[in-house]
Design an enzyme around this catalytic site. Structure first.
Site, PDB file in Angstrom:
ATOM      1  N   HIS A  42       0.848  -1.199   0.000  1.00 39.99           N
ATOM      2  CA  HIS A  42       0.000   0.000   0.000  1.00 39.99           C
ATOM      3  C   HIS A  42       0.875   1.237   0.000  1.00 39.99           C
ATOM      4  O   HIS A  42       1.979   1.217   0.559  1.00 39.99           O
ATOM      5  CB  HIS A  42      -0.909   0.014   1.238  1.00 39.99           C
ATOM      6  CG  HIS A  42      -2.069   0.932   1.090  1.00 39.99           C
ATOM      7  ND1 HIS A  42      -1.989   2.265   1.410  1.00 39.99           N
ATOM      8  CD2 HIS A  42      -3.316   0.720   0.612  1.00 39.99           C
ATOM      9  CE1 HIS A  42      -3.154   2.828   1.148  1.00 39.99           C
ATOM     10  NE2 HIS A  42      -3.973   1.920   0.651  1.00 39.99           N
ATOM     11  N   GLU A  94      -7.885  -4.988  -0.472  1.00 37.75           N
ATOM     12  CA  GLU A  94      -8.405  -5.859  -1.524  1.00 37.75           C
ATOM     13  C   GLU A  94      -8.297  -7.339  -1.180  1.00 37.75           C
ATOM     14  O   GLU A  94      -9.019  -8.158  -1.744  1.00 37.75           O
ATOM     15  CB  GLU A  94      -7.671  -5.589  -2.847  1.00 37.75           C
ATOM     16  CG  GLU A  94      -7.608  -4.141  -3.280  1.00 37.75           C
ATOM     17  CD  GLU A  94      -8.948  -3.570  -3.659  1.00 37.75           C
ATOM     18  OE1 GLU A  94      -9.978  -4.101  -3.219  1.00 37.75           O
ATOM     19  OE2 GLU A  94      -8.969  -2.571  -4.388  1.00 37.75           O
TER      20      GLU A  94
HETATM   21  N1  COA Z   1       3.992  -7.494  -4.920  1.00 33.04           N
HETATM   22  C1  COA Z   1       5.310  -7.487  -5.236  1.00 33.04           C
HETATM   23  N2  COA Z   1       6.095  -6.405  -5.124  1.00 33.04           N
HETATM   24  C2  COA Z   1       5.510  -5.281  -4.697  1.00 33.04           C
HETATM   25  C3  COA Z   1       4.161  -5.210  -4.361  1.00 33.04           C
HETATM   26  C4  COA Z   1       3.388  -6.378  -4.489  1.00 33.04           C
HETATM   27  N3  COA Z   1       2.079  -6.385  -4.189  1.00 33.04           N
HETATM   28  N4  COA Z   1       3.859  -3.948  -3.980  1.00 33.04           N
HETATM   29  C5  COA Z   1       4.979  -3.247  -4.073  1.00 33.04           C
HETATM   30  N5  COA Z   1       5.991  -4.044  -4.509  1.00 33.04           N
HETATM   31  C6  COA Z   1       7.390  -3.677  -4.710  1.00 33.04           C
HETATM   32  C7  COA Z   1       7.546  -2.890  -6.015  1.00 33.04           C
HETATM   33  O1  COA Z   1       7.813  -3.749  -7.102  1.00 33.04           O
HETATM   34  C8  COA Z   1       8.719  -1.986  -5.699  1.00 33.04           C
HETATM   35  O2  COA Z   1       9.888  -2.728  -5.856  1.00 33.04           O
HETATM   36  P1  COA Z   1      11.231  -2.049  -6.476  1.00 33.04           P
HETATM   37  O3  COA Z   1      11.543  -0.906  -5.563  1.00 33.04           O
HETATM   38  O4  COA Z   1      12.210  -3.164  -6.443  1.00 33.04           O
HETATM   39  O5  COA Z   1      10.832  -1.606  -7.830  1.00 33.04           O
HETATM   40  C9  COA Z   1       8.541  -1.705  -4.194  1.00 33.04           C
HETATM   41  O6  COA Z   1       7.766  -2.777  -3.668  1.00 33.04           O
HETATM   42  C10 COA Z   1       7.819  -0.394  -3.907  1.00 33.04           C
HETATM   43  O7  COA Z   1       6.651  -0.394  -4.717  1.00 33.04           O
HETATM   44  P2  COA Z   1       5.969   0.918  -5.277  1.00 33.04           P
HETATM   45  O8  COA Z   1       5.325   0.571  -6.570  1.00 33.04           O
HETATM   46  O9  COA Z   1       6.909   2.077  -5.233  1.00 33.04           O
HETATM   47  O10 COA Z   1       4.899   1.167  -4.178  1.00 33.04           O
HETATM   48  P3  COA Z   1       3.626   2.063  -4.345  1.00 33.04           P
HETATM   49  O11 COA Z   1       3.408   2.788  -3.081  1.00 33.04           O
HETATM   50  O12 COA Z   1       3.723   2.914  -5.562  1.00 33.04           O
HETATM   51  O13 COA Z   1       2.515   0.967  -4.642  1.00 33.04           O
HETATM   52  C11 COA Z   1       0.652  -0.400  -4.628  1.00 33.04           C
HETATM   53  C12 COA Z   1       1.435   0.683  -3.866  1.00 33.04           C
HETATM   54  C13 COA Z   1      -0.637  -0.686  -3.898  1.00 33.04           C
HETATM   55  C14 COA Z   1       0.323   0.148  -6.023  1.00 33.04           C
HETATM   56  C15 COA Z   1       1.524  -1.660  -4.729  1.00 33.04           C
HETATM   57  O14 COA Z   1       1.846  -2.134  -3.444  1.00 33.04           O
HETATM   58  C16 COA Z   1       0.856  -2.756  -5.572  1.00 33.04           C
HETATM   59  O15 COA Z   1       0.992  -2.732  -6.797  1.00 33.04           O
HETATM   60  N6  COA Z   1       0.124  -3.728  -4.933  1.00 33.04           N
HETATM   61  C17 COA Z   1      -0.548  -4.764  -5.687  1.00 33.04           C
HETATM   62  C18 COA Z   1      -1.866  -4.240  -6.270  1.00 33.04           C
HETATM   63  C19 COA Z   1      -2.906  -4.037  -5.199  1.00 33.04           C
HETATM   64  O16 COA Z   1      -3.090  -4.825  -4.299  1.00 33.04           O
HETATM   65  N7  COA Z   1      -3.627  -2.902  -5.346  1.00 33.04           N
HETATM   66  C20 COA Z   1      -4.666  -2.530  -4.413  1.00 33.04           C
HETATM   67  C21 COA Z   1      -4.230  -1.352  -3.608  1.00 33.04           C
HETATM   68  S1  COA Z   1      -5.332  -0.975  -2.292  1.00 33.04           S
END
Ligand code: COA
Length: 372
Positions: A255, A317
Site C-alpha cells: 500500500h 483488496e
Molecule cells: N507485490 C510485489 N512487489 C511489490 C508489491 C506487491 N504487491 N507492492 C509493491 N511491490 C514492490 C515494487 O515492485 C517496488 O519494488 P522495487 O523498488 O524493487 O521496484 C517496491 O515494492 C515499492 O513499490 P511501489 O510501486 O513504489 O509502491 P507504491 O506505493 O507505488 O505501490 C501499490 C502501492 C498498492 C500500487 C503496490 O503495493 C501494488 O501494486 N500492490 C498490488 C496491487 C494491489 O493490491 N492494489 C490494491 C491497492 S489498495
C-alpha cells in the site's frame, strides 16, 4: 537519476514521485494513519462504523456529505432510493452501454450517458442499478427493478438476483461503509481535480471510475480471488515465488500509505467470521478464510525478504475478495461494487473541493529538448 544541479524545488518534486507524501488538500472527511494502521471516516474509527444493522452505508454517506458541503443533505435516504427507481426507468435507451463486456466500462458508459446532469444523490443512486442491470443483461437475463423501501446493500443484492439474506446484506453494508472514503486515494484525487475545474458532478465521478478501474487501485480483488483459487489445494509459497520471479506483483499486498496491515482487512475478516457463524451450514467461508490467512502469511514472508526496507502487508483488496465472494457477488463485479461504496467519498470530496474554489494544477519539470 543525477539530482546534482537541480534546484531544491525540483529535487523535492523529483523525490515525490507518484506524489508520495505530498499534501495537496485539507479534508474533514477521512484520515489514514499509515504507521499505526488506523482509518477514521467522518470522525469515527472504521471498525466502529460497521457493528450495527444494515443501513449504515446511508448513515455514513449522510455524515460525509454534511462534512463535505457544510450542511446536512435533506431527505437523503428517500432521495437515494428514488434515484434508484428513476435510474431503472432510464435503462432502456442505454442499450449498448450496458452490454459492454467489461463491467467497469459498462458502468462508466451507462453513468455518463444516463446520469449526465444528475445531482450527487442521483448519480450515486444510479450506480448499483447500472451495475446490476448490466450484469443481468450480459447473462441474458432481464434487469430486476429496485425496491425503494430497501437500503442500498440489500437492494443491490436483490437487483443482482441474489437470494434474500439479512446476514449477507449486513456484510455487504459493512463493506460499502468501510470503503466509503480513504483520504486522497487516486480515484478521489481524480474526482477532486475535475471538481476543481468547476465541472458538474457526473464528469467528476467518471474520473473517479476511470482511476478505480486500474489493478493498482480498485482492480485487484478479482485477481486476489484467482490467486486463492490457484493455491487452494497446494502450498502457496511455490506459486507466490513463481509470480514474483516472473516479475508480477502479489495482488492484495502492499500500500502507498500503510506500513502495517491495512485496518480494513481486520474489519472484513471480522465481518466474514460473523457471516461464517451465522451461516453454519456454509463451511466454505471458514475454509476460504483459513486459506487466505495462509496465503497472506506466505506472501508477507516472501515480500519481506525481497523488500526488507518497505513493509508490504495485506491491503483492503485481500479480504474484499473473500467478503464479496461470500456475499455472492460475481468476481467480475468486485471493482464496480467498490465504486458503489467509494462514490460516497467522491461526492463528499467534490463538495469539499468546490468550497475551496481553487483550481488544482500542479507543475511538471521539463526534461525534453529545447530548440538550439
Ligand atoms: N507485490 C510485489 N512487489 C511489490 C508489491 C506487491 N504487491 N507492492 C509493491 N511491490 C514492490 C515494487 O515492485 C517496488 O519494488 P522495487 O523498488 O524493487 O521496484 C517496491 O515494492 C515499492 O513499490 P511501489 O510501486 O513504489 O509502491 P507504491 O506505493 O507505488 O505501490 C501499490 C502501492 C498498492 C500500487 C503496490 O503495493 C501494488 O501494486 N500492490 C498490488 C496491487 C494491489 O493490491 N492494489 C490494491 C491497492 S489498495
Amino acid at each position: 537519476m543525477d539530482l546534482m544541479g537541480l534546484s531544491a524545488g525540483d529535487r523535492a518534486a523529483t523525490q515525490a514521485s507518484g506524489l508520495e507524501g505530498v499534501v495537496v488538500a485539507e479534508t474533514r472527511l477521512s484520515h489514514v494513519d499509515g504507521e499505526r494502521g488506523q482509518l477514521f471516516i467522518a470522525g469515527a474509527r472504521a471498525e466502529d462504523l460497521t457493528l450495527s444493522e444494515p443501513g449504515q452505508f446511508e448513515a455514513v454517506l449522510e455524515r460525509l456529505l454534511e462534512l463535505g458541503a457544510g450542511e446536512p443533505p435533506a431527505r437523503l435516504r428517500e432521495r437515494l432510493a428514488q434515484a434508484r427507481v428513476a435510474a431503472f426507468a432510464r435503462l432502456e435507451p442505454l442499450g449498448y452501454a450496458l452490454t459492454l463486456p467489461d463491467p467497469m466500462d459498462a458502468l462508466l458508459a451507462a453513468s455518463t450517458q444516463g446520469s449526465a446532469g444528475s445531482d450527487a444523490l442521483g448519480v450515486l443512486g444510479a450506480l448499483p442499478v447500472y451495475v446490476a442491470a448490466s450484469a443481468r443483461l450480459r447473462a441474458g437475463q432481464a434487469p430486476i427493478a429496485p425496491d425503494a423501501a430497501r437500503f442500498t446493500a440489500e437492494d443491490f443484492m436483490s437487483m443482482l438476483g441474489l437470494p434474500e439474506s439479512r446476514a449477507r446484506a449486513r456484510a455487504l453494508d459493512a463493506y460499502l461503509v468501510t470503503v466509503s472514503d480513504h483520504g486522497l486515494n487516486a480515484s478521489t484525487f481524480a474526482a477532486r481535480v475535475v471538481a476543481s475545474t468547476g465541472s458538474d458532478v457526473m464528469p467528476c465521478i467518471a474520473a473517479g471510475l476511470g482511476a478505480l478501474k486500474g489493478p493498482l487501485h480498485g482492480g485487484a480483488p478479482g485477481p486476489v480471488l484467482d490467486m486463492l483459487d490457484a493455491t487452494m489445494n497446494t502450498e502457496p509459497r511455490a506459486w507466490l515465488e513463481g509470480e514474483l520471479s516472473a516479475g508480477r506483483r502479489i495482488m492484495g499486498m502492499g500500500h502507498r500509505i500503510y506500513r502495517v496491515r491495512d485496518p480494513r482487512a481486520f474489519v472484513f475478516e471480522r465481518a466474514l467470521a460473523r457471516l461464517a457463524e451465522e451461516e453454519q451450514a456454509n463451511s466454505q467461508i471458514a475454509a476460504r478464510l483459513a486459506h487466505a490467512r495462509r496465503v497472506e502469511q506466505a506472501a508477507e514472508v516472501l515480500l519481506a525478504a525481497r523488500h526488507p526496507d518497505r513493509p508490504l502487508r495485506a491491503n483492503v483488496e485481500f479480504y474484499t475478495a473473500l467478503l464479496l465472494e461470500a456475499v455472492g457477488i460475481p468476481r467480475a463485479l468486485f471493482t464496480a461494487t467498490f465504486a458503489v461504496g467509494r462514490c460516497a467519498g467522491w461526492l463528499a470530496h467534490i463538495e469539499e473541493q468546490r468550497r475551496t474554489g481553487r483550481l488544482i494544477r500542479p507543475a511538471a519539470r521539463y526534461v525534453g529538448q529545447l530548440p538550439d
